[in-house]
Design an enzyme around this catalytic site. Structure first.
Site, PDB file in Angstrom:
ATOM      1  N   ILE A  13       0.890  36.767 -23.330  1.00  0.00           N
ATOM      2  CA  ILE A  13       2.439  36.818 -22.990  1.00  0.00           C
ATOM      3  C   ILE A  13       2.953  35.468 -22.630  1.00  0.00           C
ATOM      4  O   ILE A  13       3.753  34.927 -22.867  1.00  0.00           O
ATOM      5  CB  ILE A  13       2.600  38.118 -21.866  1.00  0.00           C
ATOM      6  CG1 ILE A  13       2.396  39.207 -22.561  1.00  0.00           C
ATOM      7  CG2 ILE A  13       4.113  37.856 -21.551  1.00  0.00           C
ATOM      8  CD1 ILE A  13       2.608  40.581 -21.479  1.00  0.00           C
ATOM      9  N   TYR A 147      -5.755  48.445 -10.849  1.00  0.00           N
ATOM     10  CA  TYR A 147      -4.863  47.696 -11.448  1.00  0.00           C
ATOM     11  C   TYR A 147      -3.552  47.978 -11.088  1.00  0.00           C
ATOM     12  O   TYR A 147      -2.782  47.091 -10.755  1.00  0.00           O
ATOM     13  CB  TYR A 147      -5.234  47.460 -13.017  1.00  0.00           C
ATOM     14  CG  TYR A 147      -4.026  46.799 -13.705  1.00  0.00           C
ATOM     15  CD1 TYR A 147      -4.391  45.499 -13.924  1.00  0.00           C
ATOM     16  CD2 TYR A 147      -2.940  47.540 -14.454  1.00  0.00           C
ATOM     17  CE1 TYR A 147      -3.461  44.746 -14.854  1.00  0.00           C
ATOM     18  CE2 TYR A 147      -2.304  46.809 -15.240  1.00  0.00           C
ATOM     19  CZ  TYR A 147      -2.427  45.323 -15.426  1.00  0.00           C
ATOM     20  OH  TYR A 147      -1.537  44.802 -16.190  1.00  0.00           O
ATOM     21  N   LYS A 151      -0.437  45.965  -9.052  1.00  0.00           N
ATOM     22  CA  LYS A 151       0.824  45.803  -9.597  1.00  0.00           C
ATOM     23  C   LYS A 151       1.638  46.207  -8.569  1.00  0.00           C
ATOM     24  O   LYS A 151       2.821  45.295  -8.299  1.00  0.00           O
ATOM     25  CB  LYS A 151       0.736  46.141 -10.948  1.00  0.00           C
ATOM     26  CG  LYS A 151       0.049  45.422 -12.070  1.00  0.00           C
ATOM     27  CD  LYS A 151       0.367  43.823 -12.164  1.00  0.00           C
ATOM     28  CE  LYS A 151      -0.616  43.026 -13.234  1.00  0.00           C
ATOM     29  NZ  LYS A 151       0.121  41.761 -13.228  1.00  0.00           N
ATOM     30  N   ASN A 176       3.781  49.132 -23.483  1.00  0.00           N
ATOM     31  CA  ASN A 176       2.515  48.804 -24.298  1.00  0.00           C
ATOM     32  C   ASN A 176       3.081  47.532 -25.201  1.00  0.00           C
ATOM     33  O   ASN A 176       3.696  47.352 -26.238  1.00  0.00           O
ATOM     34  CB  ASN A 176       2.056  49.940 -25.243  1.00  0.00           C
ATOM     35  CG  ASN A 176       1.345  50.878 -24.392  1.00  0.00           C
ATOM     36  OD1 ASN A 176       2.053  51.564 -23.485  1.00  0.00           O
ATOM     37  ND2 ASN A 176       0.076  50.846 -24.508  1.00  0.00           N
TER      38      ASN A 176
END
Ligand code: UD2
Length: 311
Positions: A13, A147, A151, A176
């Site tokens: 990303i 995880y 976050k 996704n």
């Protein structure tokens, strides 16, 4: 034009976000420790005079403070992370360091040097085991992995700071994400990256379950676009929003699209569903539209065609 510091700039990303910032005339400092990012992802960006890439670990005390003090960005896009849910389970301490401590260091550096905006890579994983078929931002947060928990903690750190004043934070709960440069190396990599490689190599894919499971697949180009909007658009207020399309695509549909591009590849095999696999994951995209003016534009079939052409 803005100066933007991108952490995790060499990642999937991060590299697309960097490319789009540079295309928009912004100046970018990219930081990456190359743990999961690759210099090759930034081949085009590295030809730009407006881009500088530094090998650095943002979870290391002093690193963010130094680079923020030197570069004086208007915004930080914090994408550096331990990206594997599986690895967060096998090494929770590393997950905490890379996915929580690093966020705190980003926040501290921003406050110390008057950075006005932080964009943070959150995840639909914060919702975890939800029974809501259409996930809204208000949906209960029940992460089912270190995880997802990390976050969510990071969102808390950043939004708490924003509420205290002086800083605009945007938390992006990515669904996704798929597209070029996503690493298919692990069996737990994004399913589209795994399928793309297997079809390209002429091997069939394995579908876990009956293939009717659905995901809200969003193109990395849309994700890069919303990152740039959140970092540079004036007049935004702090908050968190789903970054999704609002459209469900089943694995069977995904395979159907690949099969059109690769008609000679054997039909998929079916295996038992993965333990803990979520059947349906679909987000409501309205808040990102209302607060950021962002709507995902790339249909899955077009995104897959572009991915296949790109490699
Ligand atoms: C996981 C992570 C998410 C993100 C994503 C990668 C959680 C809660 N979420 O979500 O945070 O990292 O992965 O984009 O852990 N599948 C197959 N064959 C394969 C590989 C996968 O059938 O070879 C299936 C898999 O069982 C699942 C679907 O494809 O039903 C999507 O799998 P995924 O790993 O891409 O994504 P997801 O949503 O489980």
């Amino acid at each position: 034009m803005a100066k933007v510091l991108v952490t995790g700039a060499a990642g999937f990303i991060g590299s697309h976000t960097t490319d789009l910032l540079l295309a928009g005339g912004h100046t970018v400092l990219g930081l990456d420790n190359f743990r999961s990012g690759h210099r090759r992802n930034l081949a085009a960006a590295l030809r730009s005079a407006a881009f500088r890439l530094v090998e650095a670990d943002v979870a290391e005390p002093g690193v963010m403070a130094k680079h923020v003090a030197d570069f004086r960005p208007e915004a930080i896009i914090h994408l550096a992370a331990l990206v594997s849910v599986q690895e967060s389970i096998s090494d929770p301490a590393l997950n905490r360091r890379l996915n929580v401590t690093a966020t705190q260091l980003v926040a501290d550096a921003a406050v110390a040097h008057g950075v006005k905006r932080i964009v943070f890579a959150s995840s639909a994983a914060i919702y975890g085991d939800t029974t809501d078929l259409l996930i809204r931002e208000e949906t209960a947060k029940q992460p089912i992995s270190p995880y997802g928990e990390a976050k969510l903690s990071s969102e808390g750190i950043l939004l708490g700071l924003a509420a205290a004043g002086g800083l605009t934070v945007r938390c992006h709960r990515y669904f996704n994400v798929f597209g070029p440069r996503q690493d298919p190396a692990s069996p737990y990599s994004g399913v589209i990256s795994i399928f793309e490689r297997r079809y390209r190599e002429g091997r069939g894919v394995t579908i876990f379950g009956d293939g009717s499971q659905t995901r809200d697949f969003i193109s990395v180009h849309d994700v890069a676009r919303v990152n740039v909007i959140a970092a540079t658009k004036s007049g935004l207020v702090a908050g968190a929003a789903n970054i999704c399309t609002g459209r469900a695509t089943s694995l069977r549909e995904v395979v159907g699209i690949f099969a059109q591009h690769y008609p000679k590849v054997p039909a998929p095999q079916y295996a038992a569903a993965r333990a803990g696999d979520i059947v349906h994951s679909l987000g409501r995209p309205e808040r990102a539209q209302a607060e950021l003016g962002f709507t995902a534009q790339v249909p899955v079939a077009d995104g897959l065609a572009e991915l296949i052409r790109s490699v």
